[in-house]
Design a protein around this motif. Structure first.
Motif, PDB file in Angstrom:
ATOM      1  N   THR A  74       0.834  -1.204   0.000  1.00 57.11           N
ATOM      2  CA  THR A  74       0.000   0.000   0.000  1.00 57.11           C
ATOM      3  C   THR A  74       0.868   1.254   0.000  1.00 57.11           C
ATOM      4  O   THR A  74       0.639   2.189  -0.777  1.00 57.11           O
ATOM      5  N   VAL A  75       1.881   1.266   0.859  1.00 60.96           N
ATOM      6  CA  VAL A  75       2.776   2.432   0.934  1.00 60.96           C
ATOM      7  C   VAL A  75       3.560   2.585  -0.369  1.00 60.96           C
ATOM      8  O   VAL A  75       3.709   3.697  -0.885  1.00 60.96           O
ATOM      9  N   LYS A  76       4.030   1.463  -0.907  1.00 64.03           N
ATOM     10  CA  LYS A  76       4.763   1.518  -2.176  1.00 64.03           C
ATOM     11  C   LYS A  76       3.870   2.065  -3.293  1.00 64.03           C
ATOM     12  O   LYS A  76       4.293   2.915  -4.092  1.00 64.03           O
ATOM     13  N   GLY A  77       2.620   1.605  -3.337  1.00 62.41           N
ATOM     14  CA  GLY A  77       1.675   2.103  -4.335  1.00 62.41           C
ATOM     15  C   GLY A  77       1.398   3.583  -4.185  1.00 62.41           C
ATOM     16  O   GLY A  77       1.322   4.316  -5.174  1.00 62.41           O
ATOM     17  N   ARG A  78       1.262   4.023  -2.928  1.00 61.44           N
ATOM     18  CA  ARG A  78       1.043   5.461  -2.679  1.00 61.44           C
ATOM     19  C   ARG A  78       2.224   6.275  -3.170  1.00 61.44           C
ATOM     20  O   ARG A  78       2.052   7.338  -3.775  1.00 61.44           O
ATOM     21  N   LEU A  79       3.429   5.798  -2.885  1.00 58.35           N
ATOM     22  CA  LEU A  79       4.629   6.529  -3.311  1.00 58.35           C
ATOM     23  C   LEU A  79       4.713   6.617  -4.835  1.00 58.35           C
ATOM     24  O   LEU A  79       5.071   7.664  -5.374  1.00 58.35           O
ATOM     25  N   GLU A  80       4.364   5.535  -5.521  1.00 54.64           N
ATOM     26  CA  GLU A  80       4.377   5.566  -6.986  1.00 54.64           C
ATOM     27  C   GLU A  80       3.370   6.591  -7.508  1.00 54.64           C
ATOM     28  O   GLU A  80       3.676   7.378  -8.409  1.00 54.64           O
ATOM     29  N   PHE A  81       2.174   6.578  -6.916  1.00 55.88           N
ATOM     30  CA  PHE A  81       1.143   7.531  -7.331  1.00 55.88           C
ATOM     31  C   PHE A  81       1.593   8.969  -7.068  1.00 55.88           C
ATOM     32  O   PHE A  81       1.469   9.850  -7.928  1.00 55.88           O
ATOM     33  N   ILE A  82       2.126   9.204  -5.876  1.00 55.15           N
ATOM     34  CA  ILE A  82       2.576  10.554  -5.501  1.00 55.15           C
ATOM     35  C   ILE A  82       3.680  11.023  -6.443  1.00 55.15           C
ATOM     36  O   ILE A  82       3.663  12.177  -6.903  1.00 55.15           O
ATOM     37  N   ASN A  83       4.634  10.155  -6.756  1.00 47.27           N
ATOM     38  CA  ASN A  83       5.722  10.544  -7.661  1.00 47.27           C
ATOM     39  C   ASN A  83       5.195  10.889  -9.057  1.00 47.27           C
ATOM     40  O   ASN A  83       5.663  11.852  -9.671  1.00 47.27           O
ATOM     41  N   LYS A  84       4.215  10.135  -9.536  1.00 49.54           N
ATOM     42  CA  LYS A  84       3.616  10.444 -10.837  1.00 49.54           C
ATOM     43  C   LYS A  84       2.888  11.786 -10.797  1.00 49.54           C
ATOM     44  O   LYS A  84       2.968  12.580 -11.739  1.00 49.54           O
ATOM     45  N   GLU A  85       2.168  12.037  -9.718  1.00 45.83           N
ATOM     46  CA  GLU A  85       1.448  13.305  -9.583  1.00 45.83           C
ATOM     47  C   GLU A  85       2.419  14.482  -9.481  1.00 45.83           C
ATOM     48  O   GLU A  85       2.177  15.541 -10.058  1.00 45.83           O
ATOM     49  N   ILE A  86       3.524  14.296  -8.759  1.00 47.39           N
ATOM     50  CA  ILE A  86       4.532  15.358  -8.653  1.00 47.39           C
ATOM     51  C   ILE A  86       5.108  15.659 -10.040  1.00 47.39           C
ATOM     52  O   ILE A  86       5.244  16.826 -10.421  1.00 47.39           O
ATOM     53  N   ALA A  87       5.412  14.622 -10.803  1.00 47.46           N
ATOM     54  CA  ALA A  87       5.950  14.822 -12.156  1.00 47.46           C
ATOM     55  C   ALA A  87       4.932  15.558 -13.033  1.00 47.46           C
ATOM     56  O   ALA A  87       5.288  16.475 -13.784  1.00 47.46           O
ATOM     57  N   ARG A  88       3.665  15.164 -12.918  1.00 48.00           N
ATOM     58  CA  ARG A  88       2.609  15.817 -13.704  1.00 48.00           C
ATOM     59  C   ARG A  88       2.495  17.287 -13.329  1.00 48.00           C
ATOM     60  O   ARG A  88       2.410  18.173 -14.193  1.00 48.00           O
ATOM     61  N   LEU A  89       2.529  17.563 -12.029  1.00 45.34           N
ATOM     62  CA  LEU A  89       2.423  18.953 -11.569  1.00 45.34           C
ATOM     63  C   LEU A  89       3.637  19.778 -11.970  1.00 45.34           C
ATOM     64  O   LEU A  89       3.506  20.961 -12.291  1.00 45.34           O
ATOM     65  N   GLU A  90       4.820  19.178 -11.948  1.00 41.50           N
ATOM     66  CA  GLU A  90       6.012  19.918 -12.358  1.00 41.50           C
ATOM     67  C   GLU A  90       5.917  20.319 -13.830  1.00 41.50           C
ATOM     68  O   GLU A  90       6.283  21.429 -14.198  1.00 41.50           O
ATOM     69  N   THR A  91       5.391  19.419 -14.654  1.00 42.46           N
ATOM     70  CA  THR A  91       5.177  19.737 -16.070  1.00 42.46           C
ATOM     71  C   THR A  91       4.163  20.872 -16.198  1.00 42.46           C
ATOM     72  O   THR A  91       4.366  21.824 -16.963  1.00 42.46           O
ATOM     73  N   GLN A  92       3.082  20.769 -15.430  1.00 47.48           N
ATOM     74  CA  GLN A  92       2.041  21.800 -15.453  1.00 47.48           C
ATOM     75  C   GLN A  92       2.609  23.144 -14.997  1.00 47.48           C
ATOM     76  O   GLN A  92       2.325  24.187 -15.607  1.00 47.48           O
ATOM     77  N   ILE A  93       3.425  23.135 -13.952  1.00 45.72           N
ATOM     78  CA  ILE A  93       4.023  24.369 -13.440  1.00 45.72           C
ATOM     79  C   ILE A  93       4.907  25.010 -14.506  1.00 45.72           C
ATOM     80  O   ILE A  93       4.845  26.225 -14.735  1.00 45.72           O
ATOM     81  N   LYS A  94       5.719  24.200 -15.190  1.00 41.64           N
ATOM     82  CA  LYS A  94       6.585  24.737 -16.250  1.00 41.64           C
ATOM     83  C   LYS A  94       5.758  25.360 -17.374  1.00 41.64           C
ATOM     84  O   LYS A  94       6.101  26.430 -17.886  1.00 41.64           O
ATOM     85  N   GLU A  95       4.667  24.682 -17.754  1.00 39.55           N
ATOM     86  CA  GLU A  95       3.802  25.216 -18.812  1.00 39.55           C
ATOM     87  C   GLU A  95       3.185  26.543 -18.389  1.00 39.55           C
ATOM     88  O   GLU A  95       3.143  27.496 -19.179  1.00 39.55           O
ATOM     89  N   ILE A  96       2.714  26.610 -17.159  1.00 35.00           N
ATOM     90  CA  ILE A  96       2.098  27.848 -16.668  1.00 35.00           C
ATOM     91  C   ILE A  96       3.135  28.964 -16.609  1.00 35.00           C
ATOM     92  O   ILE A  96       2.847  30.110 -16.970  1.00 35.00           O
ATOM     93  N   GLN A  97       4.358  28.636 -16.168  1.00 36.86           N
ATOM     94  CA  GLN A  97       5.415  29.647 -16.118  1.00 36.86           C
ATOM     95  C   GLN A  97       5.733  30.184 -17.508  1.00 36.86           C
ATOM     96  O   GLN A  97       5.931  31.395 -17.683  1.00 36.86           O
ATOM     97  N   THR A  98       5.748  29.298 -18.494  1.00 36.30           N
ATOM     98  CA  THR A  98       6.003  29.720 -19.876  1.00 36.30           C
ATOM     99  C   THR A  98       4.886  30.635 -20.367  1.00 36.30           C
ATOM    100  O   THR A  98       5.149  31.700 -20.950  1.00 36.30           O
TER     101      THR A  98
END
Length: 122
Positions: A74-98
């Motif tokens: 369960t914890v491993k699955g949560r970490l995978e999900f969180i890491n994917k969401e962080i990557a998605r948000l970082e992409t979104q943040i870069k797009e918004i900054q541009t």
């Protein structure tokens, strides 16, 4: 001149919206980072446990016994999900900054053109 003012106002509104979107994305990323750290801490605690020790999960006001394999997966699955969401948000943040930078440059161009037009009329 009224046309330029209306365009500047529209650009300014867009810029403000982009800044708000950026702020929300950054806050979401910070929450995810906190959750990630919490789950990494849980993973470290699992590593310290001996095989015969029991894991409990808090559900409401009750502590329930949980299988170690289930808890770790369960914890491993949560970490995978969180890491994917962080990557998605970082992409979104870069797009918004541009987009924000482009909008800022557009505002500067319109202001410069307005000042040039006003200087030409004087």
């Amino acid at each position: 001149m009224a046309n330029i003012q209306a365009r500047l106002q529209a650009l300014s509104d867009d810029f403000t919206k982009l800044q708000n979107d950026l702020q929300e994305a950054v806050q979401s990323r910070q929450k995810l980072e906190a959750q990630k750290q919490e789950n990494l801490g849980v993973q470290k605690e699992f590593a310290k446990l001996k095989d015969d020790e029991t894991i409990f999960k808090l559900i409401g006001p009750v502590l329930l016994k949980q299988d170690r394999v289930d808890a770790e997966s369960t914890v491993k699955g949560r970490l995978e999900f969180i890491n994917k969401e962080i990557a998605r948000l970082e992409t979104q943040i870069k797009e918004i900054q541009t987009k924000t930078e482009k909008k800022k440059n557009e505002i500067i161009q319109v202001q410069t053109a307005a000042q040039a037009a006003a200087g030409g009329q004087a």
